[in-house]
Scaffold this motif. Sequence first.
Motif, short mmCIF file in Angstrom:
data_model
loop_
_atom_site.label_atom_id
_atom_site.label_comp_id
_atom_site.label_asym_id
_atom_site.label_seq_id
_atom_site.Cartn_x
_atom_site.Cartn_y
_atom_site.Cartn_z
N ARG A 1 0.73 6.72 -13.16
CA ARG A 1 0.71 5.41 -13.83
C ARG A 1 -0.71 4.83 -13.96
O ARG A 1 -0.96 3.68 -13.62
N GLY A 2 -1.62 5.69 -14.42
CA GLY A 2 -2.98 5.22 -14.69
C GLY A 2 -3.91 5.23 -13.50
O GLY A 2 -5.08 4.85 -13.63
N ASP A 3 -3.44 5.66 -12.32
CA ASP A 3 -4.31 5.72 -11.14
C ASP A 3 -5.32 6.86 -11.33
O ASP A 3 -4.96 8.03 -11.35
N THR A 4 -6.61 6.51 -11.45
CA THR A 4 -7.62 7.50 -11.80
C THR A 4 -7.85 8.51 -10.68
O THR A 4 -8.14 9.69 -10.95
N ASP A 5 -7.72 8.09 -9.41
CA ASP A 5 -7.89 9.03 -8.30
C ASP A 5 -6.78 10.07 -8.29
O ASP A 5 -7.03 11.27 -8.09
N LYS A 6 -5.55 9.63 -8.48
CA LYS A 6 -4.43 10.57 -8.50
C LYS A 6 -4.57 11.55 -9.66
O LYS A 6 -4.39 12.76 -9.48
N LEU A 7 -4.90 11.05 -10.83
CA LEU A 7 -5.01 11.91 -12.01
C LEU A 7 -6.14 12.93 -11.84
O LEU A 7 -5.97 14.12 -12.15
N ALA B 1 2.55 15.38 -17.93
CA ALA B 1 2.97 14.14 -18.59
C ALA B 1 4.00 13.39 -17.76
O ALA B 1 3.91 12.15 -17.60
N LYS B 2 4.98 14.10 -17.22
CA LYS B 2 6.01 13.43 -16.43
C LYS B 2 5.46 12.89 -15.12
O LYS B 2 5.83 11.79 -14.69
N THR B 3 4.58 13.66 -14.46
CA THR B 3 4.01 13.18 -13.20
C THR B 3 3.16 11.94 -13.45
O THR B 3 3.19 10.99 -12.66
N GLU B 4 2.43 11.92 -14.55
CA GLU B 4 1.64 10.73 -14.88
C GLU B 4 2.56 9.54 -15.12
O GLU B 4 2.32 8.44 -14.60
N ALA B 5 3.63 9.75 -15.86
CA ALA B 5 4.52 8.65 -16.21
C ALA B 5 5.29 8.13 -14.99
O ALA B 5 5.50 6.92 -14.85
N TYR B 6 5.72 9.04 -14.10
CA TYR B 6 6.57 8.65 -12.98
C TYR B 6 5.79 8.14 -11.78
O TYR B 6 6.23 7.21 -11.10
N SER B 7 4.63 8.75 -11.49
CA SER B 7 3.96 8.47 -10.22
C SER B 7 2.50 8.06 -10.33
O SER B 7 2.03 7.26 -9.54
#
Length: 245
Positions: A233-239, A225-231
């Motif tokens: 931010r909705g980027d589908t490749d990163k997620l 959750a924190k990595t999504e919120a901080y870095s």
Amino acid sequence: MDIAAMVEKACPGSEIVEIVPRSGGQLSTVFEVRRYAAAPVIVKIYEPEWAWKQAKEVHVYGLLANQLGDAVPQVIHAEHGEPAYTVLTKLDGVPLSEAEPPDWRAVYVQLGQLLARVHRITQPAYGYLTDQLLEPLPTNHAYMCRQFAKKLQEFSELGGDHQLGEDIARYVDAHADLFKHNTAAALCHNDFHEGNVPVDPGTWRVRGFVDVENAIAADPLMDFAKTEAYSIRGDTDKLAGLIDG
């Protein structure tokens, strides 16, 4: 502050080439010490009121050492007097936040693999870590409900929108049973963003991570959750890469 004397105590016989101030702030002052014919080291000097952060850092890096090896800084020496200071190994690379990889998904697979290794380190209960668990709770449900109540109270005291606070509280109450799905506390970095992850800009190999001052014992989803919120931010490749890893 005699940085050279600190390094000499930790690494006798060091020939210092350069002392470079790095990040610093309220908690600690940080220096990179470059040595002749030896790897550079990091020296962190703590203000007296934050000496407990030093104890936490030493403890958490100790927990990580067997599972992560050289993917985290190793504590070379910790001095608990005045000033309190810690000498650590330095991870190579540049912060991922300052880089632009050609394939973000591949890099985030490596981040996911690192987090998976961290989360294999089990904890006896849920709570905030120093060199011990503070106010531990036996279940994730109890811990997360306490955390939401605490943070929403702070939100209100800091002048947050009253209606928004009430809406969040109702949402948490309606979905709190989801917290029960996690039944075993794990070590969580709790600040796992691109600024804390050094990478090799030539090979895009992730070198590891730093900064364990926010570590907790919790549900591993806290790190996602924190990595999504901080870095992410909705980027589908990163997620997708993080989840794959």
